[in-house]
Every structure is written in C-alpha cells, then in structure tokens.
Design a protein around this motif. Sequence first.
Motif, PDB file in Angstrom:
ATOM      1  N   ASP A 170     -57.553  75.315 110.515  1.00 52.65           N
ATOM      2  CA  ASP A 170     -56.955  75.025 111.821  1.00 52.65           C
ATOM      3  C   ASP A 170     -55.728  75.887 112.092  1.00 52.65           C
ATOM      4  OD1 ASP A 170     -58.825  73.027 112.384  1.00 52.65           O
ATOM      5  OD2 ASP A 170     -57.647  71.508 111.328  1.00 52.65           O
ATOM      6  N   GLY A 171     -55.358  76.725 111.137  1.00 51.55           N
ATOM      7  CA  GLY A 171     -54.183  77.570 111.315  1.00 51.55           C
ATOM      8  C   GLY A 171     -52.875  76.851 111.063  1.00 51.55           C
ATOM      9  N   VAL A 172     -52.926  75.780 110.289  1.00 52.17           N
ATOM     10  CA  VAL A 172     -51.743  74.977 109.995  1.00 52.17           C
ATOM     11  C   VAL A 172     -51.364  75.160 108.527  1.00 52.17           C
ATOM     12  CG1 VAL A 172     -50.798  72.645 109.904  1.00 52.17           C
ATOM     13  CG2 VAL A 172     -52.358  73.285 111.751  1.00 52.17           C
ATOM     14  N   GLN A 173     -50.081  75.371 108.276  1.00 49.65           N
ATOM     15  CA  GLN A 173     -49.617  75.531 106.903  1.00 49.65           C
ATOM     16  C   GLN A 173     -49.316  74.177 106.285  1.00 49.65           C
ATOM     17  OE1 GLN A 173     -46.063  77.933 106.280  1.00 49.65           O
ATOM     18  NE2 GLN A 173     -46.829  78.619 104.282  1.00 49.65           N
ATOM     19  N   LEU A 174     -49.798  73.980 105.060  1.00 55.10           N
ATOM     20  CA  LEU A 174     -49.539  72.741 104.335  1.00 55.10           C
ATOM     21  C   LEU A 174     -48.139  72.758 103.737  1.00 55.10           C
ATOM     22  CD1 LEU A 174     -52.973  72.391 102.484  1.00 55.10           C
ATOM     23  CD2 LEU A 174     -52.270  71.356 104.653  1.00 55.10           C
ATOM     24  N   TRP A 175     -47.697  71.563 103.287  1.00 57.06           N
ATOM     25  CA  TRP A 175     -46.376  71.430 102.673  1.00 57.06           C
ATOM     26  C   TRP A 175     -46.194  72.460 101.568  1.00 57.06           C
ATOM     27  CZ3 TRP A 175     -44.761  68.540  97.935  1.00 57.06           C
ATOM     28  CH2 TRP A 175     -43.368  68.405  97.864  1.00 57.06           C
ATOM     29  N   VAL A 176     -45.025  73.063 101.529  1.00 58.49           N
ATOM     30  CA  VAL A 176     -44.792  74.170 100.596  1.00 58.49           C
ATOM     31  C   VAL A 176     -44.522  73.730  99.171  1.00 58.49           C
ATOM     32  CG1 VAL A 176     -43.929  75.658 102.428  1.00 58.49           C
ATOM     33  CG2 VAL A 176     -42.316  74.246 101.161  1.00 58.49           C
ATOM     34  N   GLY A 177     -44.259  72.454  98.933  1.00 56.09           N
ATOM     35  CA  GLY A 177     -44.029  71.987  97.573  1.00 56.09           C
ATOM     36  C   GLY A 177     -42.644  72.350  97.068  1.00 56.09           C
ATOM     37  N   ASP A 178     -42.399  72.093  95.787  1.00 54.45           N
ATOM     38  CA  ASP A 178     -41.068  72.321  95.223  1.00 54.45           C
ATOM     39  C   ASP A 178     -41.090  73.207  93.984  1.00 54.45           C
ATOM     40  OD1 ASP A 178     -42.284  70.630  93.471  1.00 54.45           O
ATOM     41  OD2 ASP A 178     -40.770  69.048  93.530  1.00 54.45           O
ATOM     42  N   SER A 179     -42.178  73.954  93.795  1.00 53.90           N
ATOM     43  CA  SER A 179     -42.283  74.854  92.643  1.00 53.90           C
ATOM     44  C   SER A 179     -41.814  76.251  93.038  1.00 53.90           C
ATOM     45  CB  SER A 179     -43.734  74.917  92.146  1.00 53.90           C
ATOM     46  OG  SER A 179     -43.920  76.002  91.255  1.00 53.90           O
ATOM     47  N   ASN A 180     -40.803  76.768  92.334  1.00 53.86           N
ATOM     48  CA  ASN A 180     -40.310  78.115  92.618  1.00 53.86           C
ATOM     49  C   ASN A 180     -41.383  79.168  92.376  1.00 53.86           C
ATOM     50  OD1 ASN A 180     -37.741  77.204  93.322  1.00 53.86           O
ATOM     51  ND2 ASN A 180     -36.952  77.381  91.239  1.00 53.86           N
ATOM     52  N   ASP A 181     -42.204  78.949  91.353  1.00 50.82           N
ATOM     53  CA  ASP A 181     -43.259  79.913  91.051  1.00 50.82           C
ATOM     54  C   ASP A 181     -44.300  79.954  92.172  1.00 50.82           C
ATOM     55  OD1 ASP A 181     -42.035  80.635  88.707  1.00 50.82           O
ATOM     56  OD2 ASP A 181     -43.319  79.426  87.415  1.00 50.82           O
ATOM     57  N   GLU A 182     -44.685  78.781  92.687  1.00 49.74           N
ATOM     58  CA  GLU A 182     -45.649  78.767  93.781  1.00 49.74           C
ATOM     59  C   GLU A 182     -45.029  79.290  95.074  1.00 49.74           C
ATOM     60  OE1 GLU A 182     -49.071  75.573  92.630  1.00 49.74           O
ATOM     61  OE2 GLU A 182     -47.706  75.051  94.257  1.00 49.74           O
ATOM     62  N   ALA A 183     -43.732  79.074  95.252  1.00 47.34           N
ATOM     63  CA  ALA A 183     -43.055  79.570  96.458  1.00 47.34           C
ATOM     64  C   ALA A 183     -43.122  81.091  96.551  1.00 47.34           C
ATOM     65  CB  ALA A 183     -41.603  79.101  96.476  1.00 47.34           C
ATOM     66  N   GLU A 184     -43.166  81.771  95.407  1.00 47.89           N
ATOM     67  CA  GLU A 184     -43.271  83.231  95.405  1.00 47.89           C
ATOM     68  C   GLU A 184     -44.565  83.702  96.064  1.00 47.89           C
ATOM     69  OE1 GLU A 184     -40.998  85.839  93.612  1.00 47.89           O
ATOM     70  OE2 GLU A 184     -39.941  84.175  94.553  1.00 47.89           O
ATOM     71  N   ASN A 185     -45.593  82.868  96.045  1.00 47.66           N
ATOM     72  CA  ASN A 185     -46.911  83.270  96.540  1.00 47.66           C
ATOM     73  C   ASN A 185     -47.202  82.794  97.963  1.00 47.66           C
ATOM     74  OD1 ASN A 185     -47.338  84.316  93.954  1.00 47.66           O
ATOM     75  ND2 ASN A 185     -48.343  82.456  93.227  1.00 47.66           N
TER      76      ASN A 185
END
Length: 245
Positions: free
Chosen positions: A184-199
Amino acid sequence: MNANHRLPRSNSGFTLTELAVVLVIVALLLGGLLAPLSAQIDVRNTSDTRRALGEIREALLGFAAANGRLPCPAPASTASGANGAGIDPLVGTTLVACPSESGVLPWATLGVAETDAWGHRYTYRVSAAFAQALPSGSKAAFQLSTQGTLDVYSAATGGAVVATGVPAVVVSHGANGFGAFTSDGVQLWVGDSNDEAENQLTGGGFAMANTTFVSRTRTPRFDDEVAWISPGVLFNRMITAGKLP
C-alpha cells in the motif's frame, strides 16, 4: 408399580473442575504444537526470501548486462497498481539520473516478486554512478574504474567491514518488518534496533540516513536479510556481455 420407586439416575456429566483440567491440558498441547509450527514457518519464509534475493541479484545483473546500467529504485510510497509502482523511473523517460538513489526494488521492471515471504517490499539502494543514463555512443553508464558508494558492516557501531564500494544493496526487513514498506506504500514502525535502522528508508521512502548497511547473524532484535551486487561480479558480467571495457 409404585410411581415413587424409581431407578437411580447415573451422573455421566463433568464437573467444572474436570472441565477446567481438560481445557488446561488441551491448551498445553496446542501451545506445544504451535511453537514448533511457528518456528518451521519462519525457517521456510527465511529460506524462501534468501532464494528470492538470489533471483533478484541475478535479475539486477541481467538488467545491467542488457541496458548498460543498474536500474533506479522505484518510489516506495506508491501503492501497487498505481502509476509508476515498481517501475524504474528512467525507463521511457528523458531523465539522465535517478530521481532518488533510495527506494524499493523496481520489481515490475525486473520481473521479480514485489514482496518477500512476509509480504514486505524490498528496500533498494544504488550507487548513482552505476544507474545513470548511457552517454551517447556508450555501451555502459560506468567504467571499470567506477567506485560504488555503499558499504556493508557487521554492526552499526564498531562493526567489521563485510563489503565496500558496493554498487547496489537489496534488503528484506524480515519477519518483524520494521521499517519496511507495504504494498500500500505505507512504511511500518521502524523499531528500536540500531542495526536494523541502518537498513531502513527515511524521508518518506526517498532517502537513507547514510550509505552503510548491516548484514549479520539473526538475533531477536535483528532479522534483516541483506544482499548486494559486488563490483567484481558486476564488471565480469558486463565484460561477458560485451558492455565493458
């Protein structure tokens, strides 16, 4: 016969205590079955996504061999079925450079699946020099000396270098889907992991915070699957196709 003389009625029902015990046993049995089933589904989805990433890598290399460049990212916020969804913005236009180096994989242009096994779109970033329109009379948009601008590490902070000077990176955001875009073109919650935030994509899906990615062993807080096009593999494919040198 005396009407008051009746046979004793047998009590064949369950007491509330007995029913409660049965329900507890059933719940325990179901819980024991569902946990392994959930783990099996996750393993299968991971395997399917890794296989899909391999196919995507081949599709990107094939596109480069045929077109002399890597494709541009598709707009992340465009819903499936809408104009431009999953399309390389340079195709059929007079643009000479990608409108954005970051977005989602242009699945429609490449002829691959839109989403991973968990139903999330693949994040895609390309080094700009590898995705330019071809100069007049040229077979490729880049040369053997062209350097990629993307790097892959084993952790966001203090991680070891996994790959450097990478032309393009593709990310599946795993089972948790943190930071992924949906169909749908909607971004899901970004979470709180610094490693995942890099991606993860920023700026509404048109940018990224930096040019580094993280690829590492899965943990409870990190389940991204990361694939990339290495310079050597890309150059060899282009030489084989007669696009370089």
